[in-house]
Design an enzyme around this catalytic site. Sequence first.
Site, PDB file in Angstrom:
ATOM      1  N   CYS A   1       3.988  -5.809  16.491  1.00 31.77           N
ATOM      2  CA  CYS A   1       3.284  -4.858  17.369  1.00 31.77           C
ATOM      3  C   CYS A   1       1.796  -5.228  17.465  1.00 31.77           C
ATOM      4  O   CYS A   1       1.147  -5.531  16.464  1.00 31.77           O
ATOM      5  CB  CYS A   1       3.436  -3.429  16.853  1.00 31.77           C
ATOM      6  SG  CYS A   1       5.153  -2.873  16.821  1.00 31.77           S
TER       7      CYS A   1
ATOM      8  N   GLU B   1       0.818  -1.209   0.000  1.00 28.77           N
ATOM      9  CA  GLU B   1       0.000   0.000   0.000  1.00 28.77           C
ATOM     10  C   GLU B   1       0.851   1.258   0.000  1.00 28.77           C
ATOM     11  O   GLU B   1       1.919   1.299   0.584  1.00 28.77           O
ATOM     12  CB  GLU B   1      -0.844   0.041   1.281  1.00 28.77           C
ATOM     13  CG  GLU B   1      -1.877  -1.042   1.347  1.00 28.77           C
ATOM     14  CD  GLU B   1      -2.512  -1.141   2.731  1.00 28.77           C
ATOM     15  OE1 GLU B   1      -2.763  -0.084   3.346  1.00 28.77           O
ATOM     16  OE2 GLU B   1      -2.739  -2.266   3.172  1.00 28.77           O
TER      17      GLU B   1
ATOM     18  N   CYS C   1      -1.023  -3.271  15.297  1.00 32.13           N
ATOM     19  CA  CYS C   1      -0.733  -2.949  13.899  1.00 32.13           C
ATOM     20  C   CYS C   1      -1.210  -4.034  12.935  1.00 32.13           C
ATOM     21  O   CYS C   1      -0.928  -5.216  13.133  1.00 32.13           O
ATOM     22  CB  CYS C   1       0.772  -2.735  13.735  1.00 32.13           C
ATOM     23  SG  CYS C   1       1.242  -2.274  12.064  1.00 32.13           S
TER      24      CYS C   1
ATOM     25  N   CYS D   1      -2.050   2.114   7.248  1.00 30.91           N
ATOM     26  CA  CYS D   1      -1.392   1.132   6.397  1.00 30.91           C
ATOM     27  C   CYS D   1      -1.530  -0.285   6.902  1.00 30.91           C
ATOM     28  O   CYS D   1      -1.535  -0.542   8.083  1.00 30.91           O
ATOM     29  CB  CYS D   1       0.064   1.501   6.187  1.00 30.91           C
ATOM     30  SG  CYS D   1       0.244   2.311   4.614  1.00 30.91           S
TER      31      CYS D   1
ATOM     32  N   CYS E   1       3.035   8.209   1.802  1.00 30.43           N
ATOM     33  CA  CYS E   1       3.437   7.289   2.858  1.00 30.43           C
ATOM     34  C   CYS E   1       3.688   5.951   2.181  1.00 30.43           C
ATOM     35  O   CYS E   1       2.780   5.359   1.600  1.00 30.43           O
ATOM     36  CB  CYS E   1       2.302   7.181   3.883  1.00 30.43           C
ATOM     37  SG  CYS E   1       2.622   5.951   5.157  1.00 30.43           S
TER      38      CYS E   1
ATOM     39  N   LEU F   1       7.075   5.133  19.852  1.00 29.62           N
ATOM     40  CA  LEU F   1       7.325   4.883  21.278  1.00 29.62           C
ATOM     41  C   LEU F   1       6.130   4.180  21.923  1.00 29.62           C
ATOM     42  O   LEU F   1       6.261   3.112  22.505  1.00 29.62           O
ATOM     43  CB  LEU F   1       7.647   6.206  21.973  1.00 29.62           C
ATOM     44  CG  LEU F   1       8.449   6.095  23.261  1.00 29.62           C
ATOM     45  CD1 LEU F   1       9.787   5.405  23.043  1.00 29.62           C
ATOM     46  CD2 LEU F   1       8.669   7.480  23.874  1.00 29.62           C
TER      47      LEU F   1
ATOM     48  N   CYS G   1       5.488  -7.589   7.828  1.00 30.28           N
ATOM     49  CA  CYS G   1       6.418  -7.082   8.836  1.00 30.28           C
ATOM     50  C   CYS G   1       6.612  -8.159   9.888  1.00 30.28           C
ATOM     51  O   CYS G   1       5.705  -8.934  10.163  1.00 30.28           O
ATOM     52  CB  CYS G   1       5.817  -5.833   9.484  1.00 30.28           C
ATOM     53  SG  CYS G   1       6.905  -5.030  10.701  1.00 30.28           S
TER      54      CYS G   1
END
Length: 344
Positions: free
Chosen positions: A113, A89, A116, A330, A102, A212, A109
């Site tokens: 996380c 994307e 996400c 995303c 972006c 963070l 990935c």
Amino acid sequence: MNLKSQTLPELTATLKELGQPAFRGKQVYTWLHKGVRSYDEMSNLPKGLRDTLAEKYPIHAPEVVRKQESKKDGTIKYLWKLADGNCVETVLMRYHYGNTVCISTEVGCRMGCAFCASTIGGLVRKLEPYEMLDEVLFTQVDSGLPISHIVLMGIGEPLDNFDNVMRFLELVNSEEGMNISMRHISLSTCGLVPKIDELAAKKLQISLAISLHGPNDEIRDKIMPVNKAYPIAVLLEACRRYYAATNRRIHFEYAMIDGVNDSVANAKELLKRLKGLPAHVNLIPLNHVEESPLKPSSKAAVARFQKILEEGGVTATVRRTLGGDIDASCGQLRRKYSKEHDHH
Ligand code: SAH
């Protein structure tokens, strides 16, 4: 290596091997960086050379499989199909200072996380330098809007694809290419400390953003597995070294998650952590991801958090959410698409 991943001197050398004079390198480079889909578009090249190149170095260009445009703010989201069939994307956002893309840096990935969407299916592969360049080029070609700013905040962890990302930056920054200033580029990382040091050594003028999302190890451990390898104190030490090396203020991203990281105590702890570090905090109301139980903080909690930071002397902005009506955070569009096309 794909021709579009080569720097101008490399491409010139490649063409020299084909018996071509140096100026051909610049011609081909310029065309490739305009986002052509075929050598036949390179009108100032002899036909014979176009044919040779087409045979030896086929041009890869991504195909649009989905395009969604926000009716509210003009944000456009692209789902591209790459040469090998994988999808990534890109989001085009229109800000007053310029059109910003972006981009994704990996297919999937492996950072894990909890909040996400990009990490749910794990990492499929890293993107090649030219594939990141293509996201910028073809977004510009398709939309007809000139791109002036880039954020590496799409799918993937850019510092987990370090060499390819560095090469991409060199390409997109080149004068004969898109010539996008390093100062107009932001790179966001979940906190791969050794790579932050490697990046610092390069002394680029890009903006570094750190995801963070928590003021301490207890919270970060729960939502970001990377914290187990590089705890917050270690990460912030790397940020101090980064600042010392580059003199660039660091941006901290903080997704506000209801009941997880949004209390008054959390804000005060964050203030203490950031003391003495030239920082800017970006508060992002969590984007709800279907597969996750985590919920966004209330507007009031976000405002309270921001106030505490500001009063403590740390500038904090609440990120305007763009493209909320088009799954523009995303990972979500790719996820939806692969679910629809997965019949198992
Ligand atoms: N891997 C890099 C860059 C990609 S993510 C990184 O971690 O920084 C870009 C930003 O979006 C990161 O700050 C990430 O933590 C954040 N993000 C991911 N999912 C989100 C969600 N559901 N809501 C709000 N922000 C999210």
